[in-house]
Scaffold this motif. Sequence first.
Motif, PDB file in Angstrom:
ATOM      1  N   GLN A 332      51.859  -2.809  51.023  1.00 35.83           N
ATOM      2  CA  GLN A 332      51.433  -3.768  52.032  1.00 35.83           C
ATOM      3  C   GLN A 332      51.984  -3.348  53.386  1.00 35.83           C
ATOM      4  O   GLN A 332      53.134  -2.913  53.507  1.00 35.83           O
ATOM      5  CB  GLN A 332      51.920  -5.174  51.717  1.00 35.83           C
ATOM      6  CG  GLN A 332      51.450  -6.194  52.765  1.00 35.83           C
ATOM      7  CD  GLN A 332      52.019  -7.593  52.560  1.00 35.83           C
ATOM      8  OE1 GLN A 332      52.790  -7.831  51.616  1.00 35.83           O
ATOM      9  NE2 GLN A 332      51.658  -8.516  53.442  1.00 35.83           N
ATOM     10  N   VAL A 333      51.146  -3.460  54.428  1.00 31.47           N
ATOM     11  CA  VAL A 333      51.553  -3.136  55.790  1.00 31.47           C
ATOM     12  C   VAL A 333      51.079  -4.241  56.721  1.00 31.47           C
ATOM     13  O   VAL A 333      50.232  -5.063  56.358  1.00 31.47           O
ATOM     14  CB  VAL A 333      50.979  -1.767  56.244  1.00 31.47           C
ATOM     15  CG1 VAL A 333      51.584  -0.624  55.454  1.00 31.47           C
ATOM     16  CG2 VAL A 333      49.462  -1.754  56.135  1.00 31.47           C
ATOM     17  N   GLN A 334      51.625  -4.228  57.943  1.00 29.21           N
ATOM     18  CA  GLN A 334      51.146  -5.199  58.933  1.00 29.21           C
ATOM     19  C   GLN A 334      49.868  -4.710  59.592  1.00 29.21           C
ATOM     20  O   GLN A 334      48.975  -5.508  59.880  1.00 29.21           O
ATOM     21  CB  GLN A 334      52.235  -5.437  59.993  1.00 29.21           C
ATOM     22  CG  GLN A 334      51.977  -6.613  60.930  1.00 29.21           C
ATOM     23  CD  GLN A 334      51.076  -6.254  62.120  1.00 29.21           C
ATOM     24  OE1 GLN A 334      51.004  -5.094  62.535  1.00 29.21           O
ATOM     25  NE2 GLN A 334      50.403  -7.250  62.671  1.00 29.21           N
ATOM     26  N   SER A 335      49.741  -3.393  59.795  1.00 23.22           N
ATOM     27  CA  SER A 335      48.520  -2.835  60.377  1.00 23.22           C
ATOM     28  C   SER A 335      48.415  -1.368  60.011  1.00 23.22           C
ATOM     29  O   SER A 335      49.420  -0.702  59.738  1.00 23.22           O
ATOM     30  CB  SER A 335      48.508  -2.991  61.910  1.00 23.22           C
ATOM     31  OG  SER A 335      49.537  -2.226  62.509  1.00 23.22           O
ATOM     32  N   CYS A 336      47.177  -0.859  59.994  1.00 20.39           N
ATOM     33  CA  CYS A 336      46.934   0.567  59.739  1.00 20.39           C
ATOM     34  C   CYS A 336      45.469   0.860  60.006  1.00 20.39           C
ATOM     35  O   CYS A 336      44.641  -0.049  60.117  1.00 20.39           O
ATOM     36  CB  CYS A 336      47.296   0.949  58.288  1.00 20.39           C
ATOM     37  SG  CYS A 336      46.283   0.151  57.013  1.00 20.39           S
TER      38      CYS A 336
END
Length: 504
Positions: A332-336
């Motif tokens: 999981q990431v905040q943005s990409c």
Amino acid sequence: MYPKGFLSPIQKIPAPLALAIGVVCGLLLGKLSSWNSSTTPAWRSAHTPATMRQHSKQPIQLPTPDQRYRVLDLLTTLTPHYTRECSSNVQPLYAQQIIDRYASLIGHKTPSQRSWLESLGIPSDDHVENSRRDIMPSEHKYFFAINLYNSFDIIPDLFATLFRVAAILGYQNVFVSIYENGSTDQTKALLRIYDALTRSTGMRITIRTSMRTRGAFNHRIEYLAEVRNAAFVPLHELRDTEGEYFDTIVFMNDILPCVDDILELIWQSRRNNAGITCAADYMYHEEIGAPVFYDNWVARDVNGTALENAPFEMIFHHPESSQRFQAHLPVQVQSCWNGIAILDPAPFYTPPHVKFRMAKIMDGECSASECSLICNDYWEAGYGRIMMVPRVKLAYDRKVYDIIHPPRRNYTAIRGYARLGGLPDNPRTDPQDRSWFGPHDRLFTEEESEPLNFVPGPSHVWCWGWDGAGDLEGPDVDPIWEEMSNKSRRQDSVLVRHDRNIVL
């Protein structure tokens, strides 16, 4: 012979007018005789004048399925330059794994299933085909959006992959929108060729080209946002004019993907009902002498910290994310963004109707990338389930591609042969499957199929803004920790709002 006085009106017609009437009558008679002539050839040459082709009463016949297949076969076997070998000669265990893994994505009827799986370089024996006959073809609809600029070298590989992926997902379920602008090489000419060939296979495609380039005083992010939005124009046109909606958006940059790269991203996106699902992209670092992670201007970990332009084991600052990344497990990431992003289209269709944009600088918003901002807007809209898939490693050129996808070597004793006893090949112990510079056919682990447990977003996100115009080499303002809205920090920001899950 004629009644009395019959010729007298004709004799009074002036000679020039009579000559003109004769010429017109002769042309009409000649036209009629040419239509009825038995010597007129049945075929129409490419050199036939356009006016004659328009009046032909024999419409041009559409290509037969066999003719369409021949065009498709030509394009998918001859055109790839760099990705031709990525799905050929795969180890048997991997071949069986992806047959089972992506069966639910198949969008065509069973009789063609065998040949299209073989287009991946995967053998499909009769017993495998028979075991799949009860699977109904998927009717999930996919919208592919692609931006191209000076992409002549990668277009053959890109289109070859598109043809194969569309054949698996089902041509009737796929629409491709390409927007190209400002290229100074022969990208436009090559796109015209592929436009015609693609239509002959039955794929729905719109290719729009433009001479527009970013001016010296145009804001970089505003310009890039407009270019990306241009690729989305058919998405809204099909909704407004045909009432057609899509279930998944696949946004691609000018990268070199393999067929199973795209299938894995789609599979993970639907498996996790993710708002945005990204690959991992790499560039060559001259000082280090090896590929490093590339798109760190956009990518942020679950704590909001920027990822690093660094080798594989030093990309994430968040410890748990780093461990999962090095184990090739989804993170999981905040943005990409990272070369390919799979998007849930719901925020484009429903309020607040997200789109690519530049930052609202006058309102104090940090001037981040248009891709970072759309991730923030997904969080704001309640679609904050954003993830990265480390298995899918993308390159923008042949040099990096060859390094991150080396040939498989026979490091294990009996690879490719049936075991007489003992345990099957294990990706946790295989030297190449454990390494980062591993072959494309690395084996799957059970953990790669487990859904992620998404958590709410961070309170602050690292932002290095780009306020200026002109041809600057990078961000031009001091980096800050930008506070995120309360909406992205709530538990309902990661709830499933649009169920796109697949049937396992």
